[in-house]
Design a protein around this motif. Structure first.
Motif, mmCIF file in Angstrom:
data_model
loop_
_atom_site.group_PDB
_atom_site.id
_atom_site.type_symbol
_atom_site.label_atom_id
_atom_site.label_comp_id
_atom_site.label_asym_id
_atom_site.label_seq_id
_atom_site.Cartn_x
_atom_site.Cartn_y
_atom_site.Cartn_z
ATOM 1 N N VAL A 443 -5.342 2.497 -5.949
ATOM 2 C CA VAL A 443 -6.762 1.440 -6.149
ATOM 3 C C VAL A 443 -7.326 1.637 -4.425
ATOM 4 O O VAL A 443 -6.379 1.019 -4.363
ATOM 5 C CB VAL A 443 -6.448 0.216 -7.334
ATOM 6 C CG1 VAL A 443 -7.680 -0.611 -7.440
ATOM 7 C CG2 VAL A 443 -6.041 0.406 -8.442
ATOM 8 N N PHE A 444 -8.599 1.445 -4.865
ATOM 9 C CA PHE A 444 -8.551 0.774 -3.545
ATOM 10 C C PHE A 444 -10.024 -0.331 -3.956
ATOM 11 O O PHE A 444 -10.844 0.190 -4.538
ATOM 12 C CB PHE A 444 -9.625 2.265 -2.393
ATOM 13 C CG PHE A 444 -8.547 2.845 -1.712
ATOM 14 C CD1 PHE A 444 -8.832 2.049 -0.135
ATOM 15 C CD2 PHE A 444 -8.305 3.656 -2.672
ATOM 16 C CE1 PHE A 444 -8.345 3.807 0.583
ATOM 17 C CE2 PHE A 444 -8.039 4.733 -1.107
ATOM 18 C CZ PHE A 444 -7.381 4.707 -0.112
ATOM 19 N N CYS A 445 -9.682 -1.638 -3.557
ATOM 20 C CA CYS A 445 -10.291 -2.793 -4.607
ATOM 21 C C CYS A 445 -11.544 -3.165 -3.069
ATOM 22 O O CYS A 445 -10.873 -4.178 -2.244
ATOM 23 C CB CYS A 445 -9.684 -3.807 -5.308
ATOM 24 S SG CYS A 445 -10.058 -5.000 -5.837
ATOM 25 N N ASP A 446 -12.158 -3.991 -3.287
ATOM 26 C CA ASP A 446 -13.272 -5.009 -2.487
ATOM 27 C C ASP A 446 -12.378 -6.293 -2.624
ATOM 28 O O ASP A 446 -12.019 -6.305 -3.927
ATOM 29 C CB ASP A 446 -14.384 -4.801 -2.704
ATOM 30 C CG ASP A 446 -15.089 -5.829 -1.637
ATOM 31 O OD1 ASP A 446 -15.191 -5.979 -0.609
ATOM 32 O OD2 ASP A 446 -16.900 -5.746 -2.188
ATOM 33 N N LEU A 447 -12.259 -6.958 -2.261
ATOM 34 C CA LEU A 447 -12.092 -7.949 -2.017
ATOM 35 C C LEU A 447 -12.568 -9.364 -2.565
ATOM 36 O O LEU A 447 -12.108 -10.103 -3.079
ATOM 37 C CB LEU A 447 -11.474 -8.315 0.301
ATOM 38 C CG LEU A 447 -10.804 -9.995 -0.245
ATOM 39 C CD1 LEU A 447 -9.302 -9.744 -1.307
ATOM 40 C CD2 LEU A 447 -10.165 -9.974 1.698
ATOM 41 N N ARG A 448 -14.163 -9.005 -2.088
ATOM 42 C CA ARG A 448 -15.113 -10.253 -2.743
ATOM 43 C C ARG A 448 -15.200 -9.844 -3.575
ATOM 44 O O ARG A 448 -16.988 -8.630 -2.896
ATOM 45 C CB ARG A 448 -15.710 -11.104 -1.414
ATOM 46 C CG ARG A 448 -15.617 -11.715 -0.302
ATOM 47 C CD ARG A 448 -16.334 -12.441 0.828
ATOM 48 N NE ARG A 448 -16.078 -13.112 2.113
ATOM 49 C CZ ARG A 448 -16.600 -13.796 2.372
ATOM 50 N NH1 ARG A 448 -17.545 -13.177 2.605
ATOM 51 N NH2 ARG A 448 -16.071 -14.544 3.236
ATOM 52 N N ARG A 469 1.876 -1.518 -8.165
ATOM 53 C CA ARG A 469 2.332 -1.947 -6.719
ATOM 54 C C ARG A 469 3.052 -1.394 -5.188
ATOM 55 O O ARG A 469 3.584 -0.650 -5.980
ATOM 56 C CB ARG A 469 3.570 -3.749 -7.020
ATOM 57 C CG ARG A 469 3.987 -3.764 -5.868
ATOM 58 C CD ARG A 469 5.064 -5.120 -6.402
ATOM 59 N NE ARG A 469 5.631 -6.302 -5.225
ATOM 60 C CZ ARG A 469 6.381 -6.200 -4.787
ATOM 61 N NH1 ARG A 469 7.411 -5.518 -4.746
ATOM 62 N NH2 ARG A 469 6.445 -7.222 -3.625
ATOM 63 N N GLY A 470 2.524 -1.191 -4.255
ATOM 64 C CA GLY A 470 2.443 -0.473 -3.141
ATOM 65 C C GLY A 470 1.514 0.571 -3.259
ATOM 66 O O GLY A 470 1.153 1.630 -2.314
ATOM 67 N N ARG A 471 1.023 0.918 -3.880
ATOM 68 C CA ARG A 471 -0.292 1.398 -4.602
ATOM 69 C C ARG A 471 -1.976 1.315 -4.470
ATOM 70 O O ARG A 471 -2.731 1.410 -4.551
ATOM 71 C CB ARG A 471 -0.316 2.727 -5.429
ATOM 72 C CG ARG A 471 0.443 3.273 -6.102
ATOM 73 C CD ARG A 471 1.322 4.518 -5.163
ATOM 74 N NE ARG A 471 2.118 4.865 -4.923
ATOM 75 C CZ ARG A 471 2.196 6.071 -6.121
ATOM 76 N NH1 ARG A 471 1.254 6.157 -7.086
ATOM 77 N NH2 ARG A 471 3.788 6.617 -6.106
ATOM 78 N N PHE A 472 -1.848 0.139 -3.794
ATOM 79 C CA PHE A 472 -3.464 -0.356 -3.837
ATOM 80 C C PHE A 472 -3.313 -0.920 -2.068
ATOM 81 O O PHE A 472 -2.865 -0.976 -1.478
ATOM 82 C CB PHE A 472 -3.333 -2.097 -4.453
ATOM 83 C CG PHE A 472 -4.146 -3.437 -6.109
ATOM 84 C CD1 PHE A 472 -5.256 -3.111 -5.529
ATOM 85 C CD2 PHE A 472 -3.457 -2.348 -6.706
ATOM 86 C CE1 PHE A 472 -5.897 -3.704 -6.857
ATOM 87 C CE2 PHE A 472 -3.931 -2.726 -8.468
ATOM 88 C CZ PHE A 472 -4.815 -3.156 -7.860
ATOM 89 N N CYS A 473 -5.155 -0.739 -2.198
ATOM 90 C CA CYS A 473 -5.383 -0.718 -0.592
ATOM 91 C C CYS A 473 -6.643 -2.138 -0.825
ATOM 92 O O CYS A 473 -7.234 -1.366 -2.047
ATOM 93 C CB CYS A 473 -5.719 0.597 0.205
ATOM 94 S SG CYS A 473 -6.928 -0.042 1.388
ATOM 95 N N PHE A 474 -6.627 -2.768 -0.211
ATOM 96 C CA PHE A 474 -8.260 -3.733 -0.364
ATOM 97 C C PHE A 474 -9.197 -3.223 0.672
ATOM 98 O O PHE A 474 -8.737 -3.148 1.638
ATOM 99 C CB PHE A 474 -7.413 -4.918 0.047
ATOM 100 C CG PHE A 474 -7.237 -6.192 -1.267
ATOM 101 C CD1 PHE A 474 -8.125 -6.125 -2.374
ATOM 102 C CD2 PHE A 474 -5.816 -5.739 -1.968
ATOM 103 C CE1 PHE A 474 -7.434 -7.072 -3.157
ATOM 104 C CE2 PHE A 474 -5.384 -6.079 -2.916
ATOM 105 C CZ PHE A 474 -6.083 -6.789 -3.379
ATOM 106 N N VAL A 475 -10.798 -3.217 0.476
ATOM 107 C CA VAL A 475 -11.277 -3.061 1.382
ATOM 108 C C VAL A 475 -12.074 -3.721 1.614
ATOM 109 O O VAL A 475 -12.288 -5.183 0.956
ATOM 110 C CB VAL A 475 -12.969 -1.763 -0.039
ATOM 111 C CG1 VAL A 475 -13.575 -1.713 1.697
ATOM 112 C CG2 VAL A 475 -11.462 -0.229 0.547
ATOM 113 N N THR A 476 -12.735 -4.991 3.051
ATOM 114 C CA THR A 476 -13.166 -6.106 2.924
ATOM 115 C C THR A 476 -14.347 -5.974 4.260
ATOM 116 O O THR A 476 -13.666 -5.101 5.618
ATOM 117 C CB THR A 476 -12.317 -7.003 3.536
ATOM 118 O OG1 THR A 476 -12.822 -7.952 2.850
ATOM 119 C CG2 THR A 476 -11.134 -6.726 4.407
ATOM 120 N N GLY A 477 -14.998 -6.661 4.244
ATOM 121 C CA GLY A 477 -15.566 -6.750 5.962
ATOM 122 C C GLY A 477 -15.374 -7.843 5.435
ATOM 123 O O GLY A 477 -15.639 -8.141 7.406
#
Length: 517
Positions: A443-448, A469-477
């Motif tokens: 999963v690529f997930c936006d933080l806000r 768990r371990g397969r998540f990446c957060f995307v944020t500005g």
């Protein structure tokens, strides 16, 4: 024949002697200076505190006029006039009052003091007793308190600026991420070389905007700059190109004194370019109201320790002496009200300090300001080429969760370049529903996001699907608070963070971190 002494006279003399000793002991123990003078203001009493404060020993000062010893030269005429007026009229102007004034020590230094003078009449004679308190420690403490208050005020302003930058960065990085991603795809699919070239130019400009935003945010976070070997001559030419139109339209002639064979320095190229652009813009502003010819000189040089540096000098009015010591402080500016923030040189100093370098204001040959940057040795050769984007191992399917569809689609396009199929959803309920269907590798997930944000979604998703768990990446500005917020979600195994705006290299690197066996 002398009359016989009364039987109690020795005891009376003893008591008088004891009282005199007690009085002198009290006066000598006083923390303030106690000075007694006769009618003509000659010293007849000088306690231990007076010796300490003024630097005159008691045996040296006795009998000397007050006006010639502790009254500063610029106040002596007023002192003599006041004493003469008192003798002529008997009307006291300062007696019995607490006054703040200046006094002079034995070494000629002048200091502030608080003074109270009282008239004493004894045996038909007039005396003056003065109590003086040295206000230097109090004034020093007040000055230090004012400095600390100003530093706190500046810190609060910088904190507010950091919060503002974080918000601005988040709003800017979303559209920048779309521009970077779409121009990347356009470069890859365009058949017309002219179109590919235009896309590359847009891509480079958008990427530079993103790096500038990250530079400001990095200073707010006080994180170390990324380093590579930088060619100062090339960097300065690029900085000049960015402001070339403004310099030409202002009628400013640019002179170059670029040293050939200059050693490269280890630095963040974008941050160093920001310093150069800032100095060029400042020089342009300084020359705006100057008569022609308006000249600006860019110089590079090697330093004795094997490093390198550059200087920007102009024919402007220069910096007034009163401002030279404060020119690099935050919010200090020589520009008119509304024409500058006073942050530019402070930012330059912070950037160079993080690189182990310095920036100074020196006397130049053109008559205006000359700002000199010196950087320590490093790099050892030519500037490093940009690394190629790593190619991640293909994944079957990923989920992209972002409440801004354009950003999510742009990320999905870049994932497709890596051979990964990505589905995009725009809210947390839809994301949870899709996870429940299974068949996802990460999963690529936006933080806000609305609905509790990416953190709440992460907890619910991991609770329902521990294998993610371990397969998540957060995307944020939000590169100020974002990384720490992500790290707090799972301290033992914090998810990686992909910062906006992102390109193929950043996406591939993030993808590699969540690729399982």
């Amino acid at each position: 024949m002398a009359p016989p002494m009364a039987h109690d006279e020795p005891a009376l003399l003893a008591r008088l002697t004891e009282a005199e000793a007690l009085k002198q002991g009290v006066i000598d123990a006083a923390l303030d200076a106690v000075i007694t003078a006769d009618r003509d203001c000659r010293v007849i009493g000088w306690n231990a505190a007076a010796e300490r404060i003024f630097g005159h020993r008691r045996d040296e000062i006795m009998g000397r006029p007050i006006g010639d010893t502790i009254v500063p030269p610029h106040h002596r005429a007023g002192h003599e006039a006041g004493l003469a007026r008192y003798h002529a009229t008997g009307c006291p102007h300062v007696l019995g009052q607490r006054l703040e004034m200046e006094a002079m020590r034995a070494d000629g230094s002048v200091f502030p003091c608080e003074m109270s003078i009282h008239e004493v009449k004894a045996a038909g004679r007039t005396f003056f007793t003065a109590w003086l308190r040295d206000l230097t420690p109090m004034r020093d403490a007040e000055a230090e308190l004012a400095r600390q208050r100003e530093r706190l005020h500046q810190t609060e302003k910088m904190s507010a600026l950091g919060s503002l930058l974080a918000g601005v960065a988040h709003e800017l990085n979303n559209p920048l991420a779309v521009v970077v991603a779409q121009t990347t795809m356009l470069e890859a699919v365009a058949e017309d070389p002219a179109v590919r070239d235009r896309a590359a130019r847009i891509h480079a400009a958008a990427a530079r905007c993103g790096r500038i935003v990250k530079t400001f945010l990095a200073m707010v976070r006080q994180q170390p700059p990324s380093r590579s070997a930088v060619d100062l001559n090339g960097m300065l030419r690029g900085a000049q190109e960015l402001v070339a139109y403004a310099l030409r339209s202002a009628g400013i002639a640019v002179e170059h004194a670029l040293s050939p064979g200059l050693p490269s320095v280890e630095a963040d190229p974008d941050q160093l370019g920001q310093v150069a652009v800032n100095l060029l813009v400042n020089a342009q502003a300084a020359l705006a109201d100057q008569p022609e010819p308006r000249r600006l000189r860019i110089e590079t040089f090697a330093t004795p320790d094997g490093g390198a540096g550059f200087a920007v000098e102009d024919t402007g009015p220069g910096v007034v002496p009163a401002m030279r010591e404060r020119i690099f402080e935050a919010y200090v500016t020589t520009k008119p009200l509304g024409a500058g923030t006073g942050l530019g040189l402070a930012v330059c100093r912070n950037i160079l300090g993080a690189h182990g370098g310095t920036i100074t204001l020196e006397d130049g040959l053109l008559g205006g300001a000359r700002f000199v940057v010196r950087l320590p040795p490093g790099g050892g050769g030519t500037a490093a080429a940009l690394p190629e984007a790593p190619r991640a191992a293909p994944r079957r399917r990923l989920l992209v969760v972002d409440d801004e569809p354009e950003v999510g689609e742009a990320l999905a396009d870049l994932l497709a370049v890596q051979g990964v199929a990505a589905e995009v959803v725009t809210d947390i309920p839809a994301a949870l529903a899709r996870l429940a269907q299974g068949g996802l590798d990460g999963v690529f997930c936006d933080l806000r996001m609305p609905g509790g944000g990416g953190g709440a979604f992460y907890r619910r998703a991991i609770a329902a699907h521990p294998g993610l768990r371990g397969r998540f990446c957060f995307v944020t500005g939000d590169t100020v608070a974002g990384p720490s917020a992500v790290a707090s979600l799972d301290p033992d195994k914090p998810p990686p963070v992909l910062e906006k705006p992102f390109g193929p290299a950043e996406v591939a690197a993030a993808l590699t971190t969540i690729a399982g066996p």
